[in-house]
Each structure stands twice: as structure tokens, then as C-alpha cells.
Scaffold this motif. Structure first.
Motif, PDB file in Angstrom:
ATOM      1  N   THR A   1      36.489  -2.216  65.400  1.00  0.00           N
ATOM      2  CA  THR A   1      37.618  -1.849  65.169  1.00  0.00           C
ATOM      3  C   THR A   1      38.453  -2.870  64.437  1.00  0.00           C
ATOM      4  O   THR A   1      38.100  -4.126  64.817  1.00  0.00           O
ATOM      5  CB  THR A   1      38.279  -1.176  66.305  1.00  0.00           C
TER       6      THR A   1
ATOM      7  N   VAL B   1      48.083  10.568  64.573  1.00  0.00           N
ATOM      8  CA  VAL B   1      47.734   9.880  65.997  1.00  0.00           C
ATOM      9  C   VAL B   1      48.130  10.907  67.123  1.00  0.00           C
ATOM     10  O   VAL B   1      47.119  10.861  68.164  1.00  0.00           O
ATOM     11  CB  VAL B   1      48.574   8.717  66.093  1.00  0.00           C
TER      12      VAL B   1
ATOM     13  N   ARG C   1      44.265   3.690  73.252  1.00  0.00           N
ATOM     14  CA  ARG C   1      44.138   5.269  72.993  1.00  0.00           C
ATOM     15  C   ARG C   1      42.679   5.831  72.687  1.00  0.00           C
ATOM     16  O   ARG C   1      42.440   7.158  72.633  1.00  0.00           O
ATOM     17  CB  ARG C   1      45.237   5.990  72.021  1.00  0.00           C
TER      18      ARG C   1
ATOM     19  N   ILE D   1      41.155   5.153  69.921  1.00  0.00           N
ATOM     20  CA  ILE D   1      41.216   5.586  68.412  1.00  0.00           C
ATOM     21  C   ILE D   1      40.925   4.203  67.529  1.00  0.00           C
ATOM     22  O   ILE D   1      41.327   3.134  67.646  1.00  0.00           O
ATOM     23  CB  ILE D   1      42.533   6.157  67.862  1.00  0.00           C
ATOM     24  N   ARG D   2      39.717   4.204  66.996  1.00  0.00           N
ATOM     25  CA  ARG D   2      39.230   3.031  66.155  1.00  0.00           C
ATOM     26  C   ARG D   2      39.809   2.824  64.830  1.00  0.00           C
ATOM     27  O   ARG D   2      39.886   4.243  64.150  1.00  0.00           O
ATOM     28  CB  ARG D   2      37.723   2.983  66.021  1.00  0.00           C
TER      29      ARG D   2
ATOM     30  N   LEU E   1      46.050   0.844  68.643  1.00  0.00           N
ATOM     31  CA  LEU E   1      45.527   2.219  68.895  1.00  0.00           C
ATOM     32  C   LEU E   1      44.042   2.085  69.771  1.00  0.00           C
ATOM     33  O   LEU E   1      43.795   3.136  70.236  1.00  0.00           O
ATOM     34  CB  LEU E   1      45.136   2.967  67.632  1.00  0.00           C
TER      35      LEU E   1
ATOM     36  N   ASP F   1      39.533  14.928  63.951  1.00  0.00           N
ATOM     37  CA  ASP F   1      38.746  13.680  64.890  1.00  0.00           C
ATOM     38  C   ASP F   1      38.763  12.438  63.861  1.00  0.00           C
ATOM     39  O   ASP F   1      38.678  11.355  64.454  1.00  0.00           O
ATOM     40  CB  ASP F   1      37.494  13.967  65.041  1.00  0.00           C
TER      41      ASP F   1
ATOM     42  N   LEU G   1      44.911  12.760  67.601  1.00  0.00           N
ATOM     43  CA  LEU G   1      43.540  12.383  67.712  1.00  0.00           C
ATOM     44  C   LEU G   1      43.161  11.944  69.168  1.00  0.00           C
ATOM     45  O   LEU G   1      43.876  11.232  69.684  1.00  0.00           O
ATOM     46  CB  LEU G   1      43.548  11.294  66.975  1.00  0.00           C
TER      47      LEU G   1
ATOM     48  N   SER H   1      38.188   9.203  68.332  1.00  0.00           N
ATOM     49  CA  SER H   1      38.700   9.451  67.034  1.00  0.00           C
ATOM     50  C   SER H   1      38.452   8.167  65.866  1.00  0.00           C
ATOM     51  O   SER H   1      38.423   7.177  66.500  1.00  0.00           O
ATOM     52  CB  SER H   1      40.055  10.147  66.909  1.00  0.00           C
ATOM     53  N   ALA H   2      38.674   8.251  64.750  1.00  0.00           N
ATOM     54  CA  ALA H   2      38.611   7.034  63.888  1.00  0.00           C
ATOM     55  C   ALA H   2      39.551   7.403  62.834  1.00  0.00           C
ATOM     56  O   ALA H   2      39.611   8.483  62.236  1.00  0.00           O
ATOM     57  CB  ALA H   2      36.999   7.135  63.374  1.00  0.00           C
ATOM     58  N   ILE H   3      40.164   6.390  62.229  1.00  0.00           N
ATOM     59  CA  ILE H   3      40.885   6.180  61.090  1.00  0.00           C
ATOM     60  C   ILE H   3      40.325   5.127  60.188  1.00  0.00           C
ATOM     61  O   ILE H   3      39.807   4.220  60.456  1.00  0.00           O
ATOM     62  CB  ILE H   3      42.392   5.738  61.212  1.00  0.00           C
TER      63      ILE H   3
END
Length: 294
Positions: free
Chosen positions: A280, A171, A219, A221-222, A216, A129, A174, A178-180
Motif C-alpha cells: 500500500t 470509501v 480500514r 483498504i489498500r 485507509l 471492491d 469499500l 478492497s483496493a484503490i
């Protein structure tokens, strides 16, 4: 009253001379960095989450791993083989928090290894995640004429290529929510003249974070980044700075001391948690009162 009065319990320079060979061990530093081993208290902010943290054996990555585990996340850490002793301590701390710990040693300069790291972390944790990039290569050089192609390549492979490879592999795994989190530096905005290759990669990480934040988001995804100023980690004593700088490390900022990793870990927790659902493409500076961003 001294200018470091807000946090008098943390050490300030001068520090003892203590050069170590790369990549350096936290266990051999004087004083040892405070990564929250005895002080960080969690509140369930990451309950049920599964996180991969590069550079999770020491310094900022170690503090993030401890904080995530105590906030309820299962954690996989990556590190280099010579750092096994420090990594073993982190694994014990994660498990003491009642969470699953996965240790995956290896060199991020290999695309094949980066893909395997993501795969092993996801398998060991039952999914993924959160991806946190804390590993980095920093080695000073006074003169670009003396900066070898090998050293330049080492820094770019560790700091930029590995981030690209890890995110590309992560990716597809995720899910929305989810977070990067990447790690840039104040050097991305105010480059040190003896850290040309390192500062270049940190500027690239900040730029990549902003672009991926836009790409992202559809999708779910932050993607965000943290930009530390001077923090007391093994990076500093293993070639990142001349010993003369290490002895006075952090004296130039408003706090007149370096930050301790435990002081920056809460920022990573916040960016990883659902509390930052509207955040983000941002770079959060933690610079001790000086520098950009922050």
C-alpha cells in the motif's frame, strides 16, 4: 539486434500523422492500441470482485477492464459520451468473458456526477471492491503565458478533483480487503516542460496515493498507483503531444517504442488482487526502461 528485440511484435515509430479532436477514439488510431482483446488470458485472480474503472473505453483503462473481466471480476466503466463506440466494444468484451458489465458515461469534472458514478457502479455490480482511476486530461502548451485558466482548471478538475470526489464517495462502500489504484505518470518525477498542468496533477496523484495508503490501511483498504511512461493511447493523438512528437512517440526510451496497454494491465491486476496484501502507498513505474520511478 535492435534494442526493441524483447517485444518485436509491437509497433515502433515512426507513426503516421493522425491528429484527432479531444477526447480521441481508439478505433481511429493507426495502429490501434493493443489492449489484450485477443491475447490476455485470465487465471481467476479477481474472481468474484467488483471493479469501477474510469477511462475504461480505451487505452490503459480499456486494457485493465478486459484483464479484470478475464480474471473473474464484474466491471463498471466510465467514459465521455463521444467515446461511446469504443465503450460499446469494451462492454461486449466484458460480457464475452462471462462477467457483468456496467457502462456509465459522464464528465468527471462534476462532483455530483462522480457521486452518481460510484452509486450506479455499486448498484449495477451489487457492490464495490476495486476502484481504478485511469481517466485523465493531458493537453500540451509550449508557454505558460498561453495556458488559459480554463485549460488549467479542466486538467485539475479531471485529474485531481475527480479523484478526490470518487474516492470520497467510494470509501464508505469499500469493505476490508478492497483496493484503490490511481494512475500517475513519469511526469510526476520528471515533468515535461510543455505539460506543466498535467505534470502538476500527476505529482499530486502520487502524493495523494502515499497519504491515503497510510490513512485507509486501518480500514483494510489498500491504495497504490501505477506510473506509466510512454503508452500508445488516444490521449497522445488528441492534443496531449504535438504531432511531431506523436510521430516519434516512445523512441526516447530504452525499448525505442511506446508500451502497449496490454503490457501494463497485469500490474493493475496484481495491485488489485489479494496477492498484494502487503502493498500500500506504493507507486509502480512502468516506463520502458527510462525515468522514475522504476
Amino acid at each position: 539486434m535492435s534494442s526493441s528485440a524483447p517485444s518485436p511484435r509491437y509497433p515502433a515509430p515512426p507513426f503516421a500523422e493522425q491528429a484527432q479532436p479531444w477526447p480521441g477514439l481508439q478505433s481511429k488510431m493507426d495502429p490501434r492500441p493493443d489492449c489484450g482483446e485477443t491475447s490476455y488470458r485470465g487465471n481467476g485472480r479477481l474472481a468474484g470482485r467488483r471493479a469501477l474503472i474510469t477511462g475504461g473505453d480505451s487505452g490503459i483503462g480499456r486494457a485493465v477492464a478486459i484483464a479484470f473481466a478475464r480474471e473473474g471480476a464484474d466491471v463498471a466503466i466510465n467514459y465521455l459520451h463521444p467515446e461511446q463506440g469504443d465503450a460499446d466494444e469494451v462492454v461486449e468484451l466484458i460480457r464475452a468473458a462471462g462477467r457483468v458489465a456496467v457502462a456509465v458515461p459522464g464528465d468527471l469534472r462534476s462532483e455530483q456526477f462522480c457521486a452518481k458514478l460510484v452509486e450506479d457502479a455499486a448498484e449495477g455490480l451489487g457492490g464495490l471492491d476495486i476502484v481504478v482511476n485511469c481517466a485523465g486530461r493531458q493537453h500540451y502548451c509550449d508557454d505558460i503565458v498561453e495556458l488559459s485558466t480554463e485549460e488549467f482548471d479542466w486538467t485539475l478538475k479531471t485529474n485531481l478533483y475527480a479523484l478526490f470526489w470518487l474516492i470520497k464517495a467510494a470509501v464508505p462502500r469499500l469493505a476490508p480487503g478492497s483496493a484503490i489504484i490511481t494512475t500517475t505518470s513519469r511526469n510526476a518525477y520528471d515533468p515535461n516542460k510543455i505539460l506543466i498542468d498535467y505534470a502538476l496533477t500527476k505529482a499530486g496523484i502520487a502524493n495523494m496515493t502515499r497519504g491515503l495508503g497510510k490513512q485507509l490501511l486501518p480500514r483494510g483498504i489498500r491504495v497504490n498507483s501505477v506510473a506509466p511512461g510512454p503508452f500508445w493511447t488516444p490521449l497522445q493523438v488528441s492534443g496531449a503531444q504535438p504531432q511531431s512528437v506523436v510521430e516519434e512517440f516512445g523512441a526516447e526510451v530504452a525499448y525505442r517504442r511506446p508500451g502497449q496497454p496490454v503490457e501494463i494491465a497485469p500490474v493493475y491486476v496484481t495491485l488489485a488482487s489479494a496477492e498484494s496484501s502487503y502493498v500500500t502507498g506504493q507507486v509502480w513505474g512502468i516506463t520502458g526502461g527510462d525515468g522514475e520511478p522504476g
